[in-house]
Write a protein that holds these residues in place. Structure first.
Motif, PDB file in Angstrom:
ATOM      1  N   SER A   1      52.472  21.628  63.559  1.00 29.21           N
ATOM      2  CA  SER A   1      52.478  20.507  63.795  1.00 29.21           C
ATOM      3  C   SER A   1      52.424  19.679  63.271  1.00 29.21           C
ATOM      4  O   SER A   1      53.048  18.696  62.736  1.00 29.21           O
ATOM      5  CB  SER A   1      53.414  19.985  65.344  1.00 29.21           C
ATOM      6  OG  SER A   1      52.471  19.509  66.005  1.00 29.21           O
ATOM      7  N   TYR A   2      50.594  19.169  62.631  1.00 30.22           N
ATOM      8  CA  TYR A   2      49.954  17.932  62.301  1.00 30.22           C
ATOM      9  C   TYR A   2      50.119  18.097  60.775  1.00 30.22           C
ATOM     10  O   TYR A   2      50.082  19.691  60.061  1.00 30.22           O
ATOM     11  CB  TYR A   2      48.859  18.312  62.730  1.00 30.22           C
ATOM     12  CG  TYR A   2      48.826  17.581  64.075  1.00 30.22           C
ATOM     13  CD1 TYR A   2      48.456  16.331  64.574  1.00 30.22           C
ATOM     14  CD2 TYR A   2      49.090  18.591  65.083  1.00 30.22           C
ATOM     15  CE1 TYR A   2      48.289  15.237  65.533  1.00 30.22           C
ATOM     16  CE2 TYR A   2      49.110  17.332  66.353  1.00 30.22           C
ATOM     17  CZ  TYR A   2      48.318  16.912  66.727  1.00 30.22           C
ATOM     18  OH  TYR A   2      48.811  16.096  68.322  1.00 30.22           O
ATOM     19  N   SER A   3      51.173  17.402  59.984  1.00 32.92           N
ATOM     20  CA  SER A   3      50.915  17.820  58.630  1.00 32.92           C
ATOM     21  C   SER A   3      49.283  17.900  57.913  1.00 32.92           C
ATOM     22  O   SER A   3      49.302  18.199  57.381  1.00 32.92           O
ATOM     23  CB  SER A   3      51.916  16.744  57.882  1.00 32.92           C
ATOM     24  OG  SER A   3      50.613  14.803  57.923  1.00 32.92           O
TER      25      SER A   3
ATOM     26  N   ALA B   1      52.533  16.961  67.372  1.00 29.02           N
ATOM     27  CA  ALA B   1      51.710  16.108  66.791  1.00 29.02           C
ATOM     28  C   ALA B   1      52.791  14.499  66.956  1.00 29.02           C
ATOM     29  O   ALA B   1      52.338  13.636  67.316  1.00 29.02           O
ATOM     30  CB  ALA B   1      52.241  15.974  65.215  1.00 29.02           C
ATOM     31  N   GLU B   2      54.082  14.871  67.375  1.00 31.63           N
ATOM     32  CA  GLU B   2      54.572  13.121  68.161  1.00 31.63           C
ATOM     33  C   GLU B   2      54.836  13.391  69.340  1.00 31.63           C
ATOM     34  O   GLU B   2      55.430  12.663  70.005  1.00 31.63           O
ATOM     35  CB  GLU B   2      56.577  14.304  68.089  1.00 31.63           C
ATOM     36  CG  GLU B   2      57.120  15.223  67.894  1.00 31.63           C
ATOM     37  CD  GLU B   2      56.888  16.799  67.943  1.00 31.63           C
ATOM     38  OE1 GLU B   2      57.582  17.309  67.896  1.00 31.63           O
ATOM     39  OE2 GLU B   2      56.247  16.590  66.788  1.00 31.63           O
ATOM     40  N   GLN B   3      54.193  14.513  69.920  1.00 33.57           N
ATOM     41  CA  GLN B   3      54.120  14.186  71.832  1.00 33.57           C
ATOM     42  C   GLN B   3      52.057  13.515  71.655  1.00 33.57           C
ATOM     43  O   GLN B   3      52.121  13.992  72.767  1.00 33.57           O
ATOM     44  CB  GLN B   3      54.598  15.510  72.345  1.00 33.57           C
ATOM     45  CG  GLN B   3      55.432  15.082  72.255  1.00 33.57           C
ATOM     46  CD  GLN B   3      56.304  17.081  73.286  1.00 33.57           C
ATOM     47  OE1 GLN B   3      55.706  17.196  73.284  1.00 33.57           O
ATOM     48  NE2 GLN B   3      57.352  17.138  73.259  1.00 33.57           N
ATOM     49  N   ARG B   4      51.061  13.060  70.998  1.00 30.41           N
ATOM     50  CA  ARG B   4      50.392  13.787  70.792  1.00 30.41           C
ATOM     51  C   ARG B   4      50.168  12.472  72.092  1.00 30.41           C
ATOM     52  O   ARG B   4      50.146  11.619  72.111  1.00 30.41           O
ATOM     53  CB  ARG B   4      50.001  12.176  69.341  1.00 30.41           C
ATOM     54  CG  ARG B   4      48.247  12.606  69.633  1.00 30.41           C
ATOM     55  CD  ARG B   4      47.608  12.249  67.915  1.00 30.41           C
ATOM     56  NE  ARG B   4      46.113  12.386  68.300  1.00 30.41           N
ATOM     57  CZ  ARG B   4      45.402  12.122  66.961  1.00 30.41           C
ATOM     58  NH1 ARG B   4      45.514  11.701  65.815  1.00 30.41           N
ATOM     59  NH2 ARG B   4      43.979  11.383  66.465  1.00 30.41           N
TER      60      ARG B   4
ATOM     61  N   ASN C   1      51.294  18.360  77.504  1.00 28.55           N
ATOM     62  CA  ASN C   1      51.985  19.615  76.718  1.00 28.55           C
ATOM     63  C   ASN C   1      52.777  20.667  77.804  1.00 28.55           C
ATOM     64  O   ASN C   1      52.451  20.624  79.018  1.00 28.55           O
ATOM     65  CB  ASN C   1      50.986  20.538  75.826  1.00 28.55           C
ATOM     66  CG  ASN C   1      51.929  21.102  74.455  1.00 28.55           C
ATOM     67  OD1 ASN C   1      53.472  20.999  74.675  1.00 28.55           O
ATOM     68  ND2 ASN C   1      51.129  22.094  74.320  1.00 28.55           N
TER      69      ASN C   1
ATOM     70  N   SER D   1      57.107  23.685  74.704  1.00 26.07           N
ATOM     71  CA  SER D   1      57.245  23.144  73.150  1.00 26.07           C
ATOM     72  C   SER D   1      57.160  24.072  72.581  1.00 26.07           C
ATOM     73  O   SER D   1      56.953  24.419  70.864  1.00 26.07           O
ATOM     74  CB  SER D   1      55.865  22.470  73.698  1.00 26.07           C
ATOM     75  OG  SER D   1      55.166  23.320  73.529  1.00 26.07           O
TER      76      SER D   1
END
Length: 269
Positions: A183-185, A214-217, A221, A225
């Motif tokens: 999910s990380y660009s 990524a949005e929950q860094r 977890n 997800s």
């Protein structure tokens, strides 16, 4: 929600970790609400095996695997390999692991790591169980070890190697486990792999409580997800989400479906 998504499988989740002690039932409920109905839970050290067995015995959607993780090398003893055989004779395991090699963390003696890894390769072949493999800065050596051992199948979880190495793995019968890092660009190599690889060798995972989206860094977890990881895969491959979900379900059943029956709940009609 389409019934297909009731069969999403989290192929690597540490639900037995203490991070879930306070709200494990709620975490499982959230996963199932997201369509992630099954979690494969790989052990990391011998001391955890009894509690893991008890946890999974109480829920048909929780599937145990037993192994000795390289990061806990200081806690492993040679006799644990024979104890692993005894544990597997109980018949509840769907895999051997988490096992493997880790050359990222300092202080983990490589030759001792190899002793436990090779021992678990032998055990997996002996019991005809799939391996759940950890390979951090060690993908090439893991490939050589698996090839030298022969007759093995499994998944390399949280894959971090090259496309060429991944191809070597799936040609040996190993799946590629992908989770939150996708999910990380900036995960360009991993995204290229997921875009180009044959879908029949892909598994999805959370690695919860680690490797959040990524949005929950920085947050804990959860296995729910996996549904979001599926969304990323579908977007990258420009393929229908339902089609990918069905393939991932079938891949998980193919790898983990030999020992515990019934493994995966049937779709709700």
């Amino acid at each position: 929600m389409d019934a297909l998504f009731d069969n999403l499988v989290d192929s690597h989740c540490h639900l037995d970790a203490p991070e879930f002690d306070a709200d494990r039932a709620e975490v499982i409920a959230r996963a199932r609400a997201a369509g992630v109905t099954t979690q494969v839970i790989p052990a990391i050290r011998a001391a955890d095996w009894p509690a893991l067995a008890q946890l999974c015995a109480g829920d048909s959607g929780l599937l145990p695997a037993y192994g000795l993780h390289p990061l806990f090398l200081a806690e492993h003893r040679p006799e644990h390999l024979e104890q692993l055989r005894a544990r597997l004779r109980q018949g509840d395991a769907v895999g051997v692991g988490e096992c493997g090699l880790d050359y990222f963390v300092d202080g983990l003696e490589p030759e001792l790591q190899r002793l436990f890894f090779r021992g678990q390769l032998d055990i997996a072949r002996e019991f005809d169980l799939p391996l759940i493999v950890h390979a951090r800065r060690a993908v090439e050596e893991v490939i050589h070890s698996l090839r030298a051992a022969g007759g093995l199948r499994g998944v390399v979880h949280s894959y971090s190697g090259s496309i060429e190495q991944a191809e070597q793995l799936w040609k040996m019968g190993f799946f590629i486990g992908i989770g939150g890092p996708l999910s990380y660009s900036r995960a360009h190599r991993l995204r290229r792999l997921v875009t180009q690889m044959p879908l029949e060798f892909l598994l999805l995972e959370s690695d919860a409580p680690d490797q959040p989206l990524a949005e929950q860094r920085g947050q804990r977890n959860e296995p729910a997800s996996v549904a979001a990881v599926l969304d990323v895969v579908a977007a990258l491959r420009a393929e229908p989400r339902e089609q990918i979900a069905a393939a991932i379900r079938d891949n998980a059943r193919q790898l983990f479906g030999r020992r515990a029956k019934p493994l995966f709940p049937q779709p709700l009609r």
